[in-house]
Enzyme design. Structure first.
Site, short mmCIF file in Angstrom:
data_model
loop_
_atom_site.label_atom_id
_atom_site.label_comp_id
_atom_site.label_asym_id
_atom_site.label_seq_id
_atom_site.Cartn_x
_atom_site.Cartn_y
_atom_site.Cartn_z
CB SER A 52 81.39 57.59 39.81
OG SER A 52 80.12 58.13 40.04
N1 SAH Z 1 77.45 57.47 43.17
C1 SAH Z 1 76.95 56.54 42.20
C2 SAH Z 1 76.89 57.18 40.84
C3 SAH Z 1 75.62 56.90 40.16
S1 SAH Z 1 75.28 57.84 38.70
C4 SAH Z 1 77.75 55.26 42.23
O1 SAH Z 1 78.78 55.23 42.92
O2 SAH Z 1 77.35 54.27 41.62
C5 SAH Z 1 74.16 59.05 39.32
C6 SAH Z 1 72.86 58.57 39.87
O3 SAH Z 1 72.10 59.73 40.19
C7 SAH Z 1 71.97 57.74 38.94
O4 SAH Z 1 71.65 56.52 39.56
C8 SAH Z 1 70.71 58.60 38.76
O5 SAH Z 1 69.50 57.86 38.67
C9 SAH Z 1 70.73 59.44 40.03
N2 SAH Z 1 70.00 60.69 39.99
C10 SAH Z 1 69.87 61.57 38.97
N3 SAH Z 1 69.11 62.61 39.35
C11 SAH Z 1 68.77 62.40 40.66
C12 SAH Z 1 67.99 63.12 41.61
N4 SAH Z 1 67.41 64.30 41.32
N5 SAH Z 1 67.86 62.59 42.84
C13 SAH Z 1 68.43 61.40 43.17
N6 SAH Z 1 69.15 60.68 42.31
C14 SAH Z 1 69.33 61.17 41.06
#
Ligand code: SAH
Length: 205
Positions: A52
């Site tokens: 993010s």
């Molecule tokens: N907080 C993270 C942002 C990652 S983007 C950072 O700082 O890097 C969001 C993430 O959510 C992705 O890796 C995606 O695979 C995950 N995601 C999407 N749906 C999900 C679910 N139902 N349960 C767990 N993770 C999920």
């Protein structure tokens, strides 16, 4: 990053600003984008997902109003960066990721950055939360939900706070939800754009 992207905008919580100063963001991005680790943007981390934008991480953390000893759930581990910032702000952090490849990379990055013992990475559908660890004082969701994820709300402690982007696949609004006896108290915050939350109470893959 902290000065230009956060303080000069509207992030005022000193604990959040300090936490983001301490976490080495370059350890949470792949080699090919390391030179851009502190850009004012989300960056690709593989598997079609992103780390993010620092500003969104700050807004989410600020809205959770952590003081230092709270049990926190982070949904959508991705790179693990948000979980590391949460570990600086709260007590015990549980983070859940649906893609094994990313969960493993995040575990390694968290350990390398010194958060290995403060953050537990779980593999699974984060829309269902972590019932065995509930209740949580705070829940951060870093992926877009089509509506308020009820199961996550139910895993909040009384007066606990949930921050989640809610809307369509291509644009959402960050919602700050407080659990109360009268039901969810929702405050809409900034417009945002996150990757979709894929799962039982999210979007289909
Ligand atoms: N907080 C993270 C942002 C990652 S983007 C950072 O700082 O890097 C969001 C993430 O959510 C992705 O890796 C995606 O695979 C995950 N995601 C999407 N749906 C999900 C679910 N139902 N349960 C767990 N993770 C999920």
């Amino acid at each position: 990053m902290v000065e230009r992207q956060l303080r000069r905008r509207d992030v005022t919580d000193e604990r959040v600003l300090d936490a983001m100063e301490r976490v080495p963001r370059e350890l949470f991005v792949p080699d090919r984008v390391r030179g851009r680790a502190y850009d004012d943007a989300a960056l690709p981390i593989g598997a079609g997902q992103t780390i993010s934008q620092p500003y969104m991480v700050a807004r989410i953390c600020e809205a959770l109003e952590l003081h230092g000893d709270e049990k926190v759930l982070d949904v959508g581990t991705g790179s693990g960066y948000q979980a590391a910032v949460l570990a600086e702000l709260g007590g015990e952090v549980h983070t859940i990721e649906r893609l094994e490849e990313l969960a493993e990379l995040a575990r390694a990055s968290l350990a390398a950055a010194g958060y290995g013992d403060r953050v537990r990475v779980h593999l699974g559908d984060g829309t269902l939360g972590l019932p065995e660890q509930a209740p949580f004082r705070a829940i951060a969701v870093a992926a877009a939900a089509p509506e308020l994820p009820t199961t996550l709300y139910e895993q909040l402690a009384e007066r606990g706070r949930l921050v989640v982007p809610v809307g369509g696949r291509h644009g959402q609004q960050l919602q700050v939800v407080v659990r109360s006896p009268e039901g969810p108290a929702v405050v809409r915050s900034v417009p945002c754009r996150f990757v979709p939350l894929v799962g039982e109470e999210g979007f289909s893959a």
